[in-house]
Design an enzyme around this catalytic site. Structure first.
Site, mmCIF file in Angstrom:
data_model
loop_
_atom_site.group_PDB
_atom_site.id
_atom_site.type_symbol
_atom_site.label_atom_id
_atom_site.label_comp_id
_atom_site.label_asym_id
_atom_site.label_seq_id
_atom_site.Cartn_x
_atom_site.Cartn_y
_atom_site.Cartn_z
ATOM 1 N N GLY A 11 0.859 -1.027 0.020
ATOM 2 C CA GLY A 11 0.000 -0.106 0.159
ATOM 3 C C GLY A 11 0.730 1.232 -0.031
ATOM 4 N N GLY A 119 5.085 -7.443 4.061
ATOM 5 C CA GLY A 119 4.746 -8.425 2.774
ATOM 6 C C GLY A 119 5.913 -8.131 1.792
ATOM 7 N N ASP A 142 0.968 1.546 9.317
ATOM 8 C CA ASP A 142 0.383 0.865 10.615
ATOM 9 C C ASP A 142 1.700 0.678 11.478
ATOM 10 O OD1 ASP A 142 -1.817 0.155 8.938
ATOM 11 O OD2 ASP A 142 -0.958 -1.770 8.118
ATOM 12 N N ARG A 177 -24.135 12.671 21.021
ATOM 13 C CA ARG A 177 -24.080 11.604 20.153
ATOM 14 C C ARG A 177 -22.640 10.887 20.518
ATOM 15 N NH1 ARG A 177 -25.589 13.681 14.304
ATOM 16 N NH2 ARG A 177 -27.763 12.973 14.423
ATOM 17 N N MET A 184 -6.952 2.577 10.457
ATOM 18 C CA MET A 184 -6.245 1.638 9.823
ATOM 19 C C MET A 184 -5.476 0.952 10.866
ATOM 20 S SD MET A 184 -5.695 2.221 5.753
ATOM 21 C CE MET A 184 -6.819 2.179 4.511
ATOM 22 N N ARG A 282 -23.103 7.301 15.628
ATOM 23 C CA ARG A 282 -22.613 7.390 14.259
ATOM 24 C C ARG A 282 -21.329 6.938 14.029
ATOM 25 N NH1 ARG A 282 -27.515 8.953 14.292
ATOM 26 N NH2 ARG A 282 -28.051 10.432 13.082
ATOM 27 N N HIS A 288 -8.810 5.159 3.324
ATOM 28 C CA HIS A 288 -7.596 5.671 2.617
ATOM 29 C C HIS A 288 -7.070 7.084 2.859
ATOM 30 C CE1 HIS A 288 -8.715 1.685 1.279
ATOM 31 N NE2 HIS A 288 -7.209 1.513 0.921
ATOM 32 N N GLN A 290 -6.111 8.143 5.606
ATOM 33 C CA GLN A 290 -5.085 8.201 6.325
ATOM 34 C C GLN A 290 -3.560 7.817 5.303
ATOM 35 O OE1 GLN A 290 -6.362 5.812 9.923
ATOM 36 N NE2 GLN A 290 -7.703 5.211 8.253
ATOM 37 N N ARG A 291 -3.848 7.471 3.956
ATOM 38 C CA ARG A 291 -2.813 7.175 3.233
ATOM 39 C C ARG A 291 -2.175 8.199 2.226
ATOM 40 N NH1 ARG A 291 -3.244 0.724 1.814
ATOM 41 N NH2 ARG A 291 -3.307 1.714 -0.208
HETATM 42 O O1 F6P Z 1 -1.012 -1.986 5.718
HETATM 43 C C1 F6P Z 1 -1.480 -0.460 5.266
HETATM 44 C C2 F6P Z 1 -2.963 -0.613 5.087
HETATM 45 O O2 F6P Z 1 -3.286 0.595 4.722
HETATM 46 C C3 F6P Z 1 -3.804 -1.246 6.111
HETATM 47 O O3 F6P Z 1 -3.900 -0.244 7.344
HETATM 48 C C4 F6P Z 1 -5.036 -1.620 5.463
HETATM 49 O O4 F6P Z 1 -5.581 -2.704 6.075
HETATM 50 C C5 F6P Z 1 -4.538 -2.020 3.865
HETATM 51 O O5 F6P Z 1 -3.391 -1.435 4.044
HETATM 52 C C6 F6P Z 1 -5.564 -1.785 3.142
HETATM 53 O O6 F6P Z 1 -4.926 -1.816 1.826
HETATM 54 P P1 F6P Z 1 -5.413 -1.755 0.402
HETATM 55 O O7 F6P Z 1 -6.951 -1.194 0.420
HETATM 56 O O8 F6P Z 1 -4.652 -0.997 -0.262
HETATM 57 O O9 F6P Z 1 -5.596 -2.965 -0.081
#
Ligand code: F6P
Length: 371
Positions: A11, A119, A142, A177, A184, A282, A288, A290-291
């Site tokens: 990712g 990975g 993560d 609320r 993630m 809610r 994403h 966060q990325r």
């Molecule tokens: O490992 C990073 C991460 O953002 C995790 O927190 C999340 O579960 C995963 O990748 C989601 O990855 P993708 O949606 O790109 O397959």
């Protein structure tokens, strides 16, 4: 001219471009090295025709604050599990690692720097065992890689999650609320725990500590007096109840081997309702967000340090190793050690103690868990 190939796998993560830039700039100081990038992790090498791009200082100019990766990435397939379509439309995977190593040699590449998470670094280790001159750079929002104090991208993700908590506090308070913010982290609760402490959440649920719904409910109820009150729960995507499962989907994307986590916030709200919790609730799933986007300064600095060190490891031929940050130094650790076990939150972690000291419920009877 000697040649180092850089690739980004798994990712994406804020700071990838800053690592690439640092490698190129440092390599350029040595007059006899050039840097090339393989597009979409190892796919650039495996594709016919190959997609390998020369990375010059001109190309990487000013990319240190750009999100994403200029050489693209993928978390599907790879040299050991290349997806091949069968006649019936299904996919099988084949091992193309030997062929790929031959291609890398044919392309005149002396060393490879693989910027990726667990990975990707598992792939690095397997390729190293097959004789490839490879070095790893730890990447993941993560922060679940051990052997390094932290990974780049993580603090940016924490910043984004904290900003979300800050915003949700005001709307939660206005409407009396409970908001559940899903963040993630996969199997590690670092983003959730940091955002909960920084944002002042009332409850934080993480994969390492399966939660008791009655404890969560009691904590939330304590926040209301005669129907007035509010609360914010930060739930990590991998959180699960005691004796329950994580919420996930199996992916049907060819070559995607991970499960896709997500949906715990909605499940938690349902569980709370079923348990008799009566206030409005809610959920907000940050996903994403966060990325994406620009890395914060901390991550730009860390990425640059990783990049410079990675190239210096190439110069020193420290293959089969990953750059690691061990404050205040940057060191080379064997990839084998780096992937041996994940970096997970443990009950004795200092931040857990801080969270408990701030009255943040982790959804468990911590006195029992810590025993
Ligand atoms: O490992 C990073 C991460 O953002 C995790 O927190 C999340 O579960 C995963 O990748 C989601 O990855 P993708 O949606 O790109 O397959």
């Amino acid at each position: 001219m000697k040649r180092v190939m850089v690739l980004t796998g798994g990712g994406d993560c804020p700071g990838l471009n800053a690592v690439i830039r640092a490698i190129v700039k440092r390599a350029h100081q040595e007059k006899d090295w050039e840097v090339v990038g393989s597009i979409q992790a190892f796919n650039g090498v495996l594709w016919e025709p190959t997609e390998i791009k020369l990375l010059t200082p001109e190309i990487v100019k000013g990319i240190h604050f750009q999100g994403g990766t200029i050489i693209e990435t993928t978390n599907k397939g790879g040299p050991f599990a290349w997806p091949v379509k069968n006649n019936d439309g299904t996919y099988t995977t084949v091992d193309r690692s030997d062929e790929m190593i031959r291609k890398i040699q044919y392309l005149g590449i002396d060393a490879v720097i693989n910027i990726g998470g667990d990975g990707s670094q598992r792939i690095s280790q397997k390729l190293y065992e097959k004789g490839l001159n490879i070095i790893g750079v730890p990447k993941t929002i993560d922060n679940d890689l051990s052997s390094t104090d932290t990974t780049f991208g993580f603090q940016t993700a924490v910043e984004i999650a904290t900003e979300a908590v800050d915003k949700l506090v005001t709307t939660a308070a206005s409407h009396n609320r409970v908001f559940v913010v899903e963040v993630m982290g996969r199997y590690a609760g670092w983003i959730a725990l940091n955002a909960a402490v920084a944002g002042g959440a009332e409850v934080c649920l993480i994969p390492e500590f399966p939660y008791d719904i009655d404890i969560v409910k009691a904590k939330l109820e304590s926040r209301f007096h005669r129907n007035r009150g509010f609360a914010v729960v930060v739930a990590s995507e991998g959180a699960r109840p005691v004796n329950g499962e994580m919420v996930f989907e199996k992916s049907d994307e060819p070559g995607y081997e991970n499960i896709r986590l997500g949906g715990i916030s909605r499940q938690l709200i349902k569980q709370l309702k079923d348990a008799g919790f009566q206030h409005d609730m809610r959920e907000t799933v940050l996903g994403h967000l966060q990325r994406g986007g620009i890395p914060i300064a901390y991550d730009r600095v860390l990425s640059s340090q990783f990049g410079v060190k990675a190239f210096e490891m190439v110069l020193n031929k420290e293959y089969g190793k990953m750059v690691a940050y061990r404050h205040p130094n940057f060191v080379a650790v064997p990839l084998k050690e780096a992937i041996a076990q994940p970096n997970l939150v443990t009950p004795d972690n200092a931040l857990v103690k801080t969270a408990l000291g701030l009255d943040i419920s982790l959804g468990v009877d911590f006195s029992k868990l810590a025993d």
